[in-house]
Motif scaffolding. Structure first.
Motif, PDB file in Angstrom:
ATOM      1  N   LEU A 185      11.363  15.440   1.195  1.00 44.57           N
ATOM      2  CA  LEU A 185      11.760  14.691   2.389  1.00 44.57           C
ATOM      3  C   LEU A 185      12.082  13.242   2.020  1.00 44.57           C
ATOM      4  CD1 LEU A 185      12.054  14.468   5.504  1.00 44.57           C
ATOM      5  CD2 LEU A 185       9.598  13.973   5.590  1.00 44.57           C
ATOM      6  N   GLY A 186      11.235  12.632   1.201  1.00 50.18           N
ATOM      7  CA  GLY A 186      11.496  11.263   0.758  1.00 50.18           C
ATOM      8  C   GLY A 186      12.800  11.163  -0.016  1.00 50.18           C
ATOM      9  N   TYR A 187      13.038  12.128  -0.895  1.00 56.70           N
ATOM     10  CA  TYR A 187      14.294  12.164  -1.663  1.00 56.70           C
ATOM     11  C   TYR A 187      15.495  12.268  -0.732  1.00 56.70           C
ATOM     12  CZ  TYR A 187      18.088  14.448  -4.235  1.00 56.70           C
ATOM     13  OH  TYR A 187      19.324  14.790  -4.741  1.00 56.70           O
ATOM     14  N   PHE A 188      15.395  13.132   0.278  1.00 55.71           N
ATOM     15  CA  PHE A 188      16.520  13.354   1.186  1.00 55.71           C
ATOM     16  C   PHE A 188      16.831  12.092   1.991  1.00 55.71           C
ATOM     17  CE2 PHE A 188      18.375  15.038   5.182  1.00 55.71           C
ATOM     18  CZ  PHE A 188      19.460  15.712   4.639  1.00 55.71           C
ATOM     19  N   VAL A 189      15.817  11.478   2.577  1.00 54.63           N
ATOM     20  CA  VAL A 189      16.045  10.282   3.396  1.00 54.63           C
ATOM     21  C   VAL A 189      16.526   9.122   2.531  1.00 54.63           C
ATOM     22  CG1 VAL A 189      14.919   8.545   4.844  1.00 54.63           C
ATOM     23  CG2 VAL A 189      14.481  10.974   5.230  1.00 54.63           C
ATOM     24  N   ASP A 190      15.959   8.943   1.345  1.00 56.73           N
ATOM     25  CA  ASP A 190      16.421   7.882   0.447  1.00 56.73           C
ATOM     26  C   ASP A 190      17.883   8.095   0.064  1.00 56.73           C
ATOM     27  OD1 ASP A 190      13.924   6.749   0.575  1.00 56.73           O
ATOM     28  OD2 ASP A 190      13.263   7.515  -1.374  1.00 56.73           O
ATOM     29  N   SER A 191      18.274   9.360  -0.091  1.00 57.30           N
ATOM     30  CA  SER A 191      19.675   9.668  -0.406  1.00 57.30           C
ATOM     31  C   SER A 191      20.588   9.336   0.765  1.00 57.30           C
ATOM     32  CB  SER A 191      19.814  11.156  -0.775  1.00 57.30           C
ATOM     33  OG  SER A 191      19.062  11.472  -1.922  1.00 57.30           O
ATOM     34  N   LEU A 192      20.124   9.576   1.987  1.00 51.80           N
ATOM     35  CA  LEU A 192      20.920   9.230   3.165  1.00 51.80           C
ATOM     36  C   LEU A 192      21.102   7.720   3.277  1.00 51.80           C
ATOM     37  CD1 LEU A 192      19.467  11.641   5.904  1.00 51.80           C
ATOM     38  CD2 LEU A 192      21.439  11.992   4.401  1.00 51.80           C
ATOM     39  N   ASP A 193      20.087   6.975   2.861  1.00 50.67           N
ATOM     40  CA  ASP A 193      20.192   5.509   2.897  1.00 50.67           C
ATOM     41  C   ASP A 193      21.224   4.992   1.910  1.00 50.67           C
ATOM     42  OD1 ASP A 193      18.376   5.077   4.928  1.00 50.67           O
ATOM     43  OD2 ASP A 193      16.663   4.826   3.574  1.00 50.67           O
ATOM     44  N   LYS A 194      21.509   5.783   0.867  1.00 45.67           N
ATOM     45  CA  LYS A 194      22.431   5.338  -0.186  1.00 45.67           C
ATOM     46  C   LYS A 194      23.825   5.935  -0.048  1.00 45.67           C
ATOM     47  CE  LYS A 194      18.549   5.202  -3.459  1.00 45.67           C
ATOM     48  NZ  LYS A 194      17.945   5.890  -4.631  1.00 45.67           N
ATOM     49  N   ILE A 195      24.031   6.793   0.932  1.00 50.48           N
ATOM     50  CA  ILE A 195      25.270   7.566   0.981  1.00 50.48           C
ATOM     51  C   ILE A 195      26.475   6.730   1.421  1.00 50.48           C
ATOM     52  CG2 ILE A 195      25.231   8.465   3.358  1.00 50.48           C
ATOM     53  CD1 ILE A 195      25.713  11.275   2.007  1.00 50.48           C
ATOM     54  N   GLY A 196      26.215   5.607   2.098  1.00 48.28           N
ATOM     55  CA  GLY A 196      27.307   4.710   2.466  1.00 48.28           C
ATOM     56  C   GLY A 196      28.083   5.116   3.697  1.00 48.28           C
ATOM     57  N   GLU A 197      27.610   6.124   4.418  1.00 42.48           N
ATOM     58  CA  GLU A 197      28.245   6.596   5.650  1.00 42.48           C
ATOM     59  C   GLU A 197      27.167   6.712   6.728  1.00 42.48           C
ATOM     60  OE1 GLU A 197      31.399   7.178   6.323  1.00 42.48           O
ATOM     61  OE2 GLU A 197      32.184   6.873   4.294  1.00 42.48           O
ATOM     62  N   PRO A 198      27.552   6.579   7.998  1.00 45.97           N
ATOM     63  CA  PRO A 198      26.544   6.687   9.069  1.00 45.97           C
ATOM     64  C   PRO A 198      25.976   8.092   9.182  1.00 45.97           C
ATOM     65  CG  PRO A 198      28.758   6.481   9.989  1.00 45.97           C
ATOM     66  CD  PRO A 198      28.896   6.254   8.527  1.00 45.97           C
ATOM     67  N   VAL A 199      24.657   8.193   9.111  1.00 45.00           N
ATOM     68  CA  VAL A 199      23.982   9.486   9.222  1.00 45.00           C
ATOM     69  C   VAL A 199      22.769   9.346  10.133  1.00 45.00           C
ATOM     70  CG1 VAL A 199      22.813  11.365   8.018  1.00 45.00           C
ATOM     71  CG2 VAL A 199      24.669  10.137   6.878  1.00 45.00           C
ATOM     72  N   GLU A 252      24.956  17.951  -1.006  1.00 46.64           N
ATOM     73  CA  GLU A 252      26.240  18.300  -1.623  1.00 46.64           C
ATOM     74  C   GLU A 252      27.274  18.676  -0.570  1.00 46.64           C
ATOM     75  OE1 GLU A 252      25.383  21.439  -4.329  1.00 46.64           O
ATOM     76  OE2 GLU A 252      24.280  20.149  -5.742  1.00 46.64           O
ATOM     77  N   LYS A 253      26.855  19.455   0.418  1.00 47.69           N
ATOM     78  CA  LYS A 253      27.782  19.851   1.489  1.00 47.69           C
ATOM     79  C   LYS A 253      28.195  18.641   2.321  1.00 47.69           C
ATOM     80  CE  LYS A 253      28.006  24.125   0.417  1.00 47.69           C
ATOM     81  NZ  LYS A 253      29.272  24.649  -0.183  1.00 47.69           N
ATOM     82  N   LEU A 254      27.269  17.737   2.563  1.00 47.36           N
ATOM     83  CA  LEU A 254      27.589  16.523   3.320  1.00 47.36           C
ATOM     84  C   LEU A 254      28.581  15.653   2.553  1.00 47.36           C
ATOM     85  CD1 LEU A 254      27.205  14.496   5.619  1.00 47.36           C
ATOM     86  CD2 LEU A 254      25.121  13.701   4.477  1.00 47.36           C
ATOM     87  N   LYS A 255      28.321  15.438   1.273  1.00 47.63           N
ATOM     88  CA  LYS A 255      29.211  14.603   0.458  1.00 47.63           C
ATOM     89  C   LYS A 255      30.588  15.238   0.317  1.00 47.63           C
ATOM     90  CE  LYS A 255      25.441  12.525  -2.213  1.00 47.63           C
ATOM     91  NZ  LYS A 255      24.751  12.487  -3.529  1.00 47.63           N
ATOM     92  N   SER A 256      30.619  16.555   0.169  1.00 46.30           N
ATOM     93  CA  SER A 256      31.902  17.254   0.073  1.00 46.30           C
ATOM     94  C   SER A 256      32.699  17.093   1.361  1.00 46.30           C
ATOM     95  CB  SER A 256      31.659  18.740  -0.219  1.00 46.30           C
ATOM     96  OG  SER A 256      32.868  19.461  -0.201  1.00 46.30           O
ATOM     97  N   HIS A 257      32.019  17.202   2.495  1.00 44.70           N
ATOM     98  CA  HIS A 257      32.699  17.025   3.781  1.00 44.70           C
ATOM     99  C   HIS A 257      33.235  15.607   3.929  1.00 44.70           C
ATOM    100  CE1 HIS A 257      33.554  17.516   8.065  1.00 44.70           C
ATOM    101  NE2 HIS A 257      33.074  16.286   8.194  1.00 44.70           N
ATOM    102  N   ILE A 258      32.429  14.634   3.568  1.00 45.43           N
ATOM    103  CA  ILE A 258      32.863  13.231   3.665  1.00 45.43           C
ATOM    104  C   ILE A 258      34.098  12.994   2.806  1.00 45.43           C
ATOM    105  CG2 ILE A 258      32.221  10.856   3.066  1.00 45.43           C
ATOM    106  CD1 ILE A 258      29.322  11.622   3.831  1.00 45.43           C
ATOM    107  N   SER A 259      34.116  13.600   1.622  1.00 50.29           N
ATOM    108  CA  SER A 259      35.255  13.441   0.710  1.00 50.29           C
ATOM    109  C   SER A 259      36.518  14.093   1.251  1.00 50.29           C
ATOM    110  CB  SER A 259      34.896  14.042  -0.653  1.00 50.29           C
ATOM    111  OG  SER A 259      36.009  14.034  -1.515  1.00 50.29           O
ATOM    112  N   GLN A 260      36.372  15.267   1.841  1.00 54.48           N
ATOM    113  CA  GLN A 260      37.534  16.031   2.289  1.00 54.48           C
ATOM    114  C   GLN A 260      37.959  15.701   3.719  1.00 54.48           C
ATOM    115  OE1 GLN A 260      36.843  20.235   1.591  1.00 54.48           O
ATOM    116  NE2 GLN A 260      35.902  19.825  -0.406  1.00 54.48           N
TER     117      GLN A 260
END
Length: 357
Positions: free
Chosen positions: A198-212, A132-140
């Motif tokens: 951990l699997g949930y977190f990494v899978d979410s990073l793969d879908k976030i659409g930004e370089p992580v 949530e904090k990562l997505k909020s930062h990307i948005s702002q």
């Protein structure tokens, strides 16, 4: 050996196949998370410092050099998050001293809507908060990179010595008494829960659409009963005073650096090939330098010194050093000079106000 249908490291093993994965040698066992944190965030080596329980509680009383400050100078926003109490290990002050822009703790979460596991917030909820904090930062701030430092806590010990009603993950052996079995099995059930997060977190990073780029590391091995009885029952030899293998078993933990597809493309644009496969065995003080090298960022004079030192002495412990590809308890004269220089430099980096600049 696990019972059929159970693999508490299923996601971890899946992820490291596409990551740069190795092992670090820490200086703590069964606790002392803040010491591994300290080594990562500063590049300092606990084994060559005066004996103490934690620099967080004994040394850090003012603004201090850290990886967070290096990344801020490179244009990053910085955030620290631990889903535990802010006072523990003095983290609420230490994260300020390290220069993090923002810090979050347990009381910053919606505690009415989190899963608690033996008193600790679940890794799944920790992952959700960090995302949530990562997505909020990307948005702002879409053009400003973010460094998130997250210390999870879900499966920390102690582990119950009795049946909690969890599935039997570990295959029973005739030589293991009930108390030992439940300590280990309760730990493994928690490990399975964390692996799913951990699997949930990494899978979410793969879908976030930004370089992580995601660096994962474990701070210490678990305490599995008095006199290492859980380890003995598993046939895993650990010791502070025994053989080199037993000593390293006592302090080694895994780490990996994972790069999503968008980050791989960004690194390629900068003529950097993200490594995959086996990463080097290093002590935890080199982990930040390894990360900076991975992303191609100049970390300044101190981290550059650590990169050079890593080539010469990649593992520094309270007993053993790795030099020229082999371990020794007695350093040669030229290596002793390097360690002495390192000791003086890290004293300067911790105590000299100008080091923060």
């Amino acid at each position: 050996e696990f019972n059929e249908g159970h693999d508490p490291l299923d996601n971890f093993n899946r992820i490291i196949k596409k990551a740069y994965a190795g092992r670090i040698v820490t200086n703590v066992f069964g606790g002392g998370t803040a010491n591994t944190e300290f080594s990562f965030l500063t590049g300092h080596s606990m084994p060559i410092m005066p004996n103490m329980s934690s620099p967080y509680t004994y040394y850090l009383r003012k603004d201090t050099f850290s990886l967070a400050r290096v990344l801020k100078k490179a244009g990053y926003a910085t955030l620290a998050f631990h889903p535990g109490d802010s006072w523990f290990y003095n983290r609420t002050n230490v994260y300020d001293f390290f220069g993090f822009d923002n810090k979050y703790f347990k009381n910053d979460m919606d505690l009415n809507n989190v899963e608690m596991n033996h008193g600790y917030i679940s890794d799944k909820d920790t992952a959700k908060f960090a995302l949530e904090k990562l997505k909020s930062h990307i948005s702002q701030n879409p053009d400003k990179p973010l460094f998130e430092f997250v210390v999870n806590i879900d499966n920390h010990g102690p582990y119950a010595k009795y049946d909690l009603g969890y599935p039997e993950i570990l295959k029973r052996s005739g030589s293991m008494d009930d108390e030992t079995y439940y300590i280990v099995n309760n730990y493994l059930y928690g490990l399975n829960r964390c692996d799913e997060a951990l699997g949930y977190f990494v899978d979410s990073l793969d879908k976030i659409g930004e370089p992580v780029i995601f660096l994962f590391f474990a701070d210490h091995l678990p305490f599995l009963g008095e006199n290492f009885k859980g380890y003995k029952a598993l046939g895993f030899e650990i010791s502070q005073t025994g053989s080199l293998e037993a000593y390293l078993n006592h302090y080694e933990t895994p780490y990996f650096i994972y790069c999503n597809e968008e980050a791989k493309e960004l690194l390629k644009e900068r003529n950097i090939q993200a490594p995959e496969g086996e990463a080097p065995l290093i002590s935890s003080n080199y982990l930040a330098a390894e990360l900076l090298k991975y992303i191609g960022l100049d970390g300044g004079a101190y981290f550059n010194f650590l990169t050079e030192l890593q080539d010469e002495i990649p593992v520094i412990t309270n007993r053993f050093y790795e030099v020229n590809g082999s371990f020794t308890e007695n350093l040669p004269a030229d290596s002793l000079q390097l360690i002495d220089r390192y000791r003086r430099l890290q004293y300067y980096m911790m105590m000299e106000p100008k080091a923060v600049e």
